[in-house]
Design a protein around this motif. Structure first.
Motif, PDB file in Angstrom:
ATOM      1  N   PRO A   1       0.846  -1.196   0.000  1.00  0.00           N
ATOM      2  CA  PRO A   1       0.000   0.000   0.000  1.00  0.00           C
ATOM      3  C   PRO A   1       0.880   1.244   0.000  1.00  0.00           C
ATOM      4  O   PRO A   1       1.969   1.237   0.587  1.00  0.00           O
ATOM      5  N   VAL A   2       0.438   2.294  -0.694  1.00  0.00           N
ATOM      6  CA  VAL A   2       1.183   3.552  -0.730  1.00  0.00           C
ATOM      7  C   VAL A   2       0.250   4.711  -0.393  1.00  0.00           C
ATOM      8  O   VAL A   2      -0.934   4.704  -0.740  1.00  0.00           O
ATOM      9  N   ALA A   3       0.807   5.699   0.260  1.00  0.00           N
ATOM     10  CA  ALA A   3       0.075   6.924   0.576  1.00  0.00           C
ATOM     11  C   ALA A   3       0.316   7.942  -0.533  1.00  0.00           C
ATOM     12  O   ALA A   3       1.276   7.830  -1.298  1.00  0.00           O
ATOM     13  N   ARG A   4      -0.551   8.914  -0.617  1.00  0.00           N
ATOM     14  CA  ARG A   4      -0.345  10.004  -1.579  1.00  0.00           C
ATOM     15  C   ARG A   4       0.975  10.677  -1.252  1.00  0.00           C
ATOM     16  O   ARG A   4       1.269  10.968  -0.095  1.00  0.00           O
ATOM     17  N   GLY A   5       1.820  10.874  -2.248  1.00  0.00           N
ATOM     18  CA  GLY A   5       3.114  11.518  -2.051  1.00  0.00           C
ATOM     19  C   GLY A   5       4.255  10.557  -1.784  1.00  0.00           C
ATOM     20  O   GLY A   5       5.406  10.966  -1.721  1.00  0.00           O
ATOM     21  N   ALA A   6       3.968   9.267  -1.647  1.00  0.00           N
ATOM     22  CA  ALA A   6       5.010   8.272  -1.375  1.00  0.00           C
ATOM     23  C   ALA A   6       5.950   8.140  -2.576  1.00  0.00           C
ATOM     24  O   ALA A   6       5.516   8.191  -3.730  1.00  0.00           O
ATOM     25  N   LEU A   7       7.230   7.961  -2.293  1.00  0.00           N
ATOM     26  CA  LEU A   7       8.216   7.742  -3.356  1.00  0.00           C
ATOM     27  C   LEU A   7       7.953   6.404  -4.017  1.00  0.00           C
ATOM     28  O   LEU A   7       7.789   5.386  -3.346  1.00  0.00           O
ATOM     29  N   LEU A   8       7.895   6.404  -5.355  1.00  0.00           N
ATOM     30  CA  LEU A   8       7.671   5.168  -6.126  1.00  0.00           C
ATOM     31  C   LEU A   8       8.944   4.734  -6.842  1.00  0.00           C
ATOM     32  O   LEU A   8       9.391   3.606  -6.708  1.00  0.00           O
ATOM     33  N   VAL A   9       9.504   5.660  -7.626  1.00  0.00           N
ATOM     34  CA  VAL A   9      10.638   5.350  -8.493  1.00  0.00           C
ATOM     35  C   VAL A   9      11.540   6.573  -8.574  1.00  0.00           C
ATOM     36  O   VAL A   9      11.061   7.710  -8.578  1.00  0.00           O
TER      37      VAL A   9
END
Length: 133
Positions: A122-130
């Motif tokens: 799960p990821v939150a808004r603003g979380a680093l993806l790539v």
């Protein structure tokens, strides 16, 4: 045009077409529902918009770039690995939010220097993806 401000109902105009929508939220976090689709919208001040545009322009020119989640959800697919060469618009990963799959695409060409998420996470808004180099 507000039709019912208390209920958050607005009428949007696109040329000669009128469309009703529901607007809800507060501060900078808003949702707009149009034609059965609920869209996350971020309201920015003039200064915030100018800084965001400057950041986009700086990344377009080159250098390191971090891709962050624009909405909260669940990572269902990662399409790249560290060291992968990507072109602008290539799929990086897919996030499922509100039962819809949203493909995150590369904002510019580059080499993937870090993949910060994995499928099922799960990821939150603003979380680093790539990170791109």
């Amino acid at each position: 045009t507000w039709l019912d401000r208390a209920a958050g109902i607005v009428q949007l105009r696109d040329g000669n077409r009128f469309v009703n929508a529901v607007v809800e939220g507060r501060g900078s976090e808003w949702f707009v529902t149009i034609g059965g689709r609920r869209l996350a919208v971020t309201a920015r001040t003039w200064r915030e918009r100018m800084l965001a545009e400057a950041e986009v322009e700086a990344h377009r020119i080159g250098g390191r770039l971090e891709v962050h989640a624009s909405l909260p959800g669940l990572v269902v697919k990662v399409s790249v690995a560290e060291g992968s060469q990507v072109a602008e618009g290539d799929a990086l990963l897919t996030i499922e939010a509100m039962k819809m799959q949203n493909e995150v695409r590369a904002p510019r060409s580059g080499v993937v220097s870090e993949v910060a998420v994995e499928p099922g996470q799960p990821v939150a808004r603003g979380a680093l993806l790539v990170r791109l180099a």
